[in-house]
Design an enzyme around this catalytic site. Structure first.
Site, PDB file in Angstrom:
ATOM      1  N   GLY A  12       0.821  -1.218   0.000  1.00  0.00           N
ATOM      2  CA  GLY A  12       0.000   0.000   0.000  1.00  0.00           C
ATOM      3  C   GLY A  12       0.848   1.258   0.000  1.00  0.00           C
ATOM      4  O   GLY A  12       0.596   2.199   0.760  1.00  0.00           O
ATOM      5  N   SER A  14       1.577   3.430  -2.600  1.00  0.00           N
ATOM      6  CA  SER A  14       1.468   4.466  -3.634  1.00  0.00           C
ATOM      7  C   SER A  14       1.073   5.823  -3.057  1.00  0.00           C
ATOM      8  O   SER A  14       1.340   6.861  -3.642  1.00  0.00           O
ATOM      9  CB  SER A  14       0.462   4.031  -4.709  1.00  0.00           C
ATOM     10  OG  SER A  14      -0.784   3.742  -4.134  1.00  0.00           O
ATOM     11  N   ARG A  15       0.427   5.812  -1.876  1.00  0.00           N
ATOM     12  CA  ARG A  15       0.049   7.109  -1.293  1.00  0.00           C
ATOM     13  C   ARG A  15       0.101   7.041   0.234  1.00  0.00           C
ATOM     14  O   ARG A  15       0.373   5.977   0.803  1.00  0.00           O
ATOM     15  CB  ARG A  15      -1.331   7.540  -1.783  1.00  0.00           C
ATOM     16  CG  ARG A  15      -2.447   6.604  -1.416  1.00  0.00           C
ATOM     17  CD  ARG A  15      -3.730   6.949  -2.149  1.00  0.00           C
ATOM     18  NE  ARG A  15      -4.727   5.910  -2.007  1.00  0.00           N
ATOM     19  CZ  ARG A  15      -5.661   5.880  -1.048  1.00  0.00           C
ATOM     20  NH1 ARG A  15      -5.715   6.847  -0.157  1.00  0.00           N
ATOM     21  NH2 ARG A  15      -6.527   4.900  -0.977  1.00  0.00           N
ATOM     22  N   ASN A  90       1.845  -2.297   5.453  1.00  0.00           N
ATOM     23  CA  ASN A  90       1.236  -0.979   5.672  1.00  0.00           C
ATOM     24  C   ASN A  90      -0.177  -0.875   5.108  1.00  0.00           C
ATOM     25  O   ASN A  90      -0.974  -0.064   5.581  1.00  0.00           O
ATOM     26  CB  ASN A  90       2.140   0.081   5.023  1.00  0.00           C
ATOM     27  CG  ASN A  90       1.446   1.420   4.890  1.00  0.00           C
ATOM     28  OD1 ASN A  90       1.315   2.171   5.850  1.00  0.00           O
ATOM     29  ND2 ASN A  90       0.970   1.740   3.684  1.00  0.00           N
ATOM     30  N   SER A 142      -2.284   0.476  14.855  1.00  0.00           N
ATOM     31  CA  SER A 142      -2.920   1.783  15.102  1.00  0.00           C
ATOM     32  C   SER A 142      -3.155   1.956  16.594  1.00  0.00           C
ATOM     33  O   SER A 142      -3.372   0.977  17.330  1.00  0.00           O
ATOM     34  CB  SER A 142      -4.262   1.851  14.369  1.00  0.00           C
ATOM     35  OG  SER A 142      -5.016   2.958  14.837  1.00  0.00           O
ATOM     36  N   TYR A 155     -12.073  -2.122  12.564  1.00  0.00           N
ATOM     37  CA  TYR A 155     -10.698  -1.608  12.433  1.00  0.00           C
ATOM     38  C   TYR A 155      -9.891  -1.885  13.713  1.00  0.00           C
ATOM     39  O   TYR A 155      -8.750  -2.341  13.658  1.00  0.00           O
ATOM     40  CB  TYR A 155     -10.773  -0.110  12.133  1.00  0.00           C
ATOM     41  CG  TYR A 155      -9.459   0.565  11.848  1.00  0.00           C
ATOM     42  CD1 TYR A 155      -8.816   0.405  10.629  1.00  0.00           C
ATOM     43  CD2 TYR A 155      -8.856   1.394  12.801  1.00  0.00           C
ATOM     44  CE1 TYR A 155      -7.612   1.037  10.362  1.00  0.00           C
ATOM     45  CE2 TYR A 155      -7.663   2.031  12.545  1.00  0.00           C
ATOM     46  CZ  TYR A 155      -7.035   1.860  11.326  1.00  0.00           C
ATOM     47  OH  TYR A 155      -5.846   2.481  11.073  1.00  0.00           O
ATOM     48  N   ALA A 157     -10.382  -4.176  15.973  1.00  0.00           N
ATOM     49  CA  ALA A 157     -10.120  -5.624  16.098  1.00  0.00           C
ATOM     50  C   ALA A 157      -8.955  -6.029  15.194  1.00  0.00           C
ATOM     51  O   ALA A 157      -8.084  -6.805  15.583  1.00  0.00           O
ATOM     52  CB  ALA A 157     -11.366  -6.410  15.728  1.00  0.00           C
ATOM     53  N   LYS A 159      -6.470  -4.159  14.121  1.00  0.00           N
ATOM     54  CA  LYS A 159      -5.182  -3.611  14.566  1.00  0.00           C
ATOM     55  C   LYS A 159      -4.745  -4.188  15.917  1.00  0.00           C
ATOM     56  O   LYS A 159      -3.560  -4.386  16.155  1.00  0.00           O
ATOM     57  CB  LYS A 159      -5.272  -2.077  14.633  1.00  0.00           C
ATOM     58  CG  LYS A 159      -5.539  -1.413  13.284  1.00  0.00           C
ATOM     59  CD  LYS A 159      -4.462  -1.704  12.247  1.00  0.00           C
ATOM     60  CE  LYS A 159      -4.613  -0.890  10.978  1.00  0.00           C
ATOM     61  NZ  LYS A 159      -3.549  -1.107  10.008  1.00  0.00           N
ATOM     62  N   ILE A 188      -2.727  10.728  11.971  1.00  0.00           N
ATOM     63  CA  ILE A 188      -1.708  11.200  11.034  1.00  0.00           C
ATOM     64  C   ILE A 188      -2.430  11.817   9.835  1.00  0.00           C
ATOM     65  O   ILE A 188      -3.442  11.276   9.370  1.00  0.00           O
ATOM     66  CB  ILE A 188      -0.822  10.020  10.548  1.00  0.00           C
ATOM     67  CG1 ILE A 188      -0.314   9.175  11.741  1.00  0.00           C
ATOM     68  CG2 ILE A 188       0.328  10.512   9.676  1.00  0.00           C
ATOM     69  CD1 ILE A 188       0.567   9.870  12.734  1.00  0.00           C
TER      70      ILE A 188
END
Ligand code: NAP
Length: 247
Positions: A12, A14-15, A90, A142, A155, A157, A159, A188
């Protein structure tokens, strides 16, 4: 930063945070493999930017939730470079809503995207790195996996599971000199947090001791440390990058 390895795969990339990790690690002398799932033009532009700055970069397309594609991707890297020294898991998504309204599919899809993909990558990297008796993996978890968050049961769960998985992997990888660590970013500035309203962002900032959102470069520098030789005795750890929001 000193590295005994030579290359790194960032999923992940590219950005967002992933792109910044690629720039930071390339700047420190590693060859970076920029994984992307969609939008090749953005991945190609990042590769060109890194090469123009004197770094080494290659682009590699796969969906990190697709086991066959992920394995082919790692095989291609090993065939090309003779090794995979480092991996940063990532790639990640959110799909927020209150638990009462969340469908089971919406729960499972986020788990697959964030946790299962990191498991596949970690397992395949461990196979390759074990042969060289050298390697390091950083999983991007996270703050939400540590402290929970309303509207993010899926999310959080994924992380939280990533943190526990990383500690288990660290115990399995240690005898092969392969280290596994996590970073847990707070809030972030990226596309992922861009969707939050100004009011919600300001609310978070009021509660962050450093009184600002974080920058992707601050996450990338922490990851670089964990991969580097400077962290050679650090494994199974969870490094918070959150401005003090959760201690
Ligand atoms: P972002 O700006 O939304 O970027 C996410 C990246 O992941 C994109 O490049 C996306 O590719 C890629 N991706 C998603 N699913 C993928 C898949 N199945 N296969 C390959 N690539 C995939 O997010 P971000 O803020 O940079 O977040 C990066 C990581 O940091 C995530 O794991 C996130 O959970 C974590 N994190 C972020 C924050 C934050 O405040 N931003 C805080 C804590 C943790 P596409 O362009 O194809 O969608």
């Amino acid at each position: 930063m000193k590295f005994s390895g030579k290359n790194v795969l960032i999923t992940g990339a590219s950005r967002g945070i992933g792109a910044q990790i690629a720039k930071t690690l390339a700047n420190m002398g590693l060859k970076v493999w920029i994984n992307y799932r969609s939008k090749p033009e953005i991945a190609d532009a990042l590769q060109a930017e890194i090469v123009a700055a004197g770094g080494q970069a290659a682009v590699i397309k796969f969906d990190a939730t697709d086991e066959d594609e992920f394995i082919k991707g790692i095989n291609l890297i090993v065939d090309t470079d003779g090794e995979l020294s480092y991996l940063v898991n990532n790639a990640g998504i959110t799909n927020d809503k209150l638990a009462l309204r969340m469908k089971t599919d919406e729960f499972i899809n986020v788990l697959n995207a964030n946790l299962t993909s990191a498991f596949i990558g970690s397992r395949e990297a461990l196979k390759v790195m074990s042969k060289k008796r050298f390697g390091a993996v950083v999983n991007v978890a996270s703050i939400v996996g540590e402290m929970g968050n309303a509207g993010q049961v899926n999310y959080s769960a994924s992380k939280g599971g990533m943190i526990a998985m990383t500690k288990s992997l660290a115990k399995e990888g240690a005898s092969r000199n392969v280290r596994f660590n996590c970073v847990t970013p707070g809030f972030i500035q990226t596309d992922m947090t861009e969707v939050l309203s100004e009011e919600i962002k300001q609310n978070y900032i009021n509660n962050i001791p450093l009184k600002r959102l974080g920058d992707a470069s601050e996450v990338a520098e922490t990851i670089a440390f964990l991969l580097s030789d400077h962290a050679s005795y650090v494994t199974g750890d969870v490094l918070k990058v959150n401005g003090g929001l959760y201690m």
